[in-house]
Design a protein around this motif. Sequence first.
Motif, mmCIF file in Angstrom:
data_model
loop_
_atom_site.group_PDB
_atom_site.id
_atom_site.type_symbol
_atom_site.label_atom_id
_atom_site.label_comp_id
_atom_site.label_asym_id
_atom_site.label_seq_id
_atom_site.Cartn_x
_atom_site.Cartn_y
_atom_site.Cartn_z
ATOM 1 N N PHE A 17 105.217 10.721 -9.153
ATOM 2 C CA PHE A 17 104.978 10.553 -7.601
ATOM 3 C C PHE A 17 106.067 11.583 -6.935
ATOM 4 C CE2 PHE A 17 106.222 8.722 -3.852
ATOM 5 C CZ PHE A 17 105.132 8.634 -3.005
ATOM 6 N N VAL A 18 105.881 12.310 -6.026
ATOM 7 C CA VAL A 18 106.764 13.319 -5.292
ATOM 8 C C VAL A 18 107.222 12.442 -4.154
ATOM 9 C CG1 VAL A 18 107.301 15.420 -4.433
ATOM 10 C CG2 VAL A 18 105.723 15.390 -6.466
ATOM 11 N N ASN A 39 105.777 5.242 7.565
ATOM 12 C CA ASN A 39 106.374 4.366 6.382
ATOM 13 C C ASN A 39 105.978 4.947 5.162
ATOM 14 O OD1 ASN A 39 107.689 2.007 6.428
ATOM 15 N ND2 ASN A 39 106.081 0.713 7.218
ATOM 16 N N GLY A 40 106.837 5.035 4.297
ATOM 17 C CA GLY A 40 106.680 5.680 2.814
ATOM 18 C C GLY A 40 106.827 7.257 2.946
ATOM 19 N N ALA A 41 107.133 7.840 3.908
ATOM 20 C CA ALA A 41 107.181 9.178 4.258
ATOM 21 C C ALA A 41 108.445 9.799 3.158
ATOM 22 C CB ALA A 41 107.328 9.641 5.481
ATOM 23 N N GLY A 42 109.279 9.049 2.826
ATOM 24 C CA GLY A 42 110.547 9.424 1.932
ATOM 25 C C GLY A 42 111.714 9.732 2.666
ATOM 26 N N VAL A 220 106.603 13.954 6.576
ATOM 27 C CA VAL A 220 105.232 13.439 6.151
ATOM 28 C C VAL A 220 105.237 13.510 4.636
ATOM 29 C CG1 VAL A 220 102.820 13.458 6.524
ATOM 30 C CG2 VAL A 220 104.334 13.942 8.456
ATOM 31 N N SER A 221 104.772 12.535 3.716
ATOM 32 C CA SER A 221 104.357 12.615 2.417
ATOM 33 C C SER A 221 105.880 13.293 1.391
ATOM 34 C CB SER A 221 103.038 13.263 2.248
ATOM 35 O OG SER A 221 102.161 12.559 2.588
ATOM 36 N N GLY A 222 106.809 12.995 2.293
ATOM 37 C CA GLY A 222 108.064 13.697 1.251
ATOM 38 C C GLY A 222 108.327 15.022 1.835
#
Length: 247
Positions: A17-18, A39-42, A220-222
Amino acid sequence: MSTVLQTHELVRTFGGFVATDHVNLAVEAGARHALIGPNGAGKTTLINLLTGYLEPTEGRVVLNGEDVTRMAQHERCRRGLVRTFQINQLFADMTVLESVAMAVAERHGLGTRWWKPLAAQAEAVDEAAQILQRLGLLSDAYERTRNLAYGRQRLIEIALALAQRPRVLLLDEPAAGVPTSESRELFEVIAQLPREVTILLIEHDMDLVFRFAERISVLVSGALLVEDTPEVIARHPRVRQVYLGEG
Ligand code: ADP
Ligand code: MG
């Protein structure tokens, strides 16, 4: 303006998972910079990579021009990169002034023998009192930390961070769990911190972010989606779509 804190192609994976995806972040000296994202964007992972709590899988972290990628947390802290930490049990049982004076004394390397040289003690107490005054906490100086309202306790966490003399202060949701009635005051105090302290802050309440920040990075998404002024971010179609849930 000069850059105080910078990442170069920073990557962090957990298994396959990146969590951090080739992030190039630059924080300017004196900035009031916010990091936002779903939430969970890193966001927290990125802060952990900056402080050295986590090691990156790839990429570099540069503080004041120095590569600190492999440097221990306390070494980065000594160089002025400071994050808030939750008040622990020891601090909860001490008075507000004692807690902050102890943190100042620790910075001076006086350790647990901080009460020994009287002059050093007086200096630490003086400096602590100045920090409390700056944060509007002086009236609570002799209260036990645990007896204070939650919003005041979060301010003490900031006081403890200021006792480290930060050049860059990292705040990960400083108003988390604080009632709305207190969070505005908390943010006003943060906004009034001196400009020699650069601030990078994570906050999910958009009202607070847009009032505080002069620069906003959207994660967004890391990956960094965009970085700009609040005005541009507020109008950015992708941001509105992914973050504000529009479209
Ligand atoms: P944010 O702070 O933006 O809400 P986080 O940085 O806490 O997001 O988490 C980003 C992603 O990385 C999440 O999907 C989270 O589950 C994952 N993650 C964070 N830390 C770990 C870890 N230690 N092990 C595995 N996955 C993790
Ligand atoms: Mg987080």
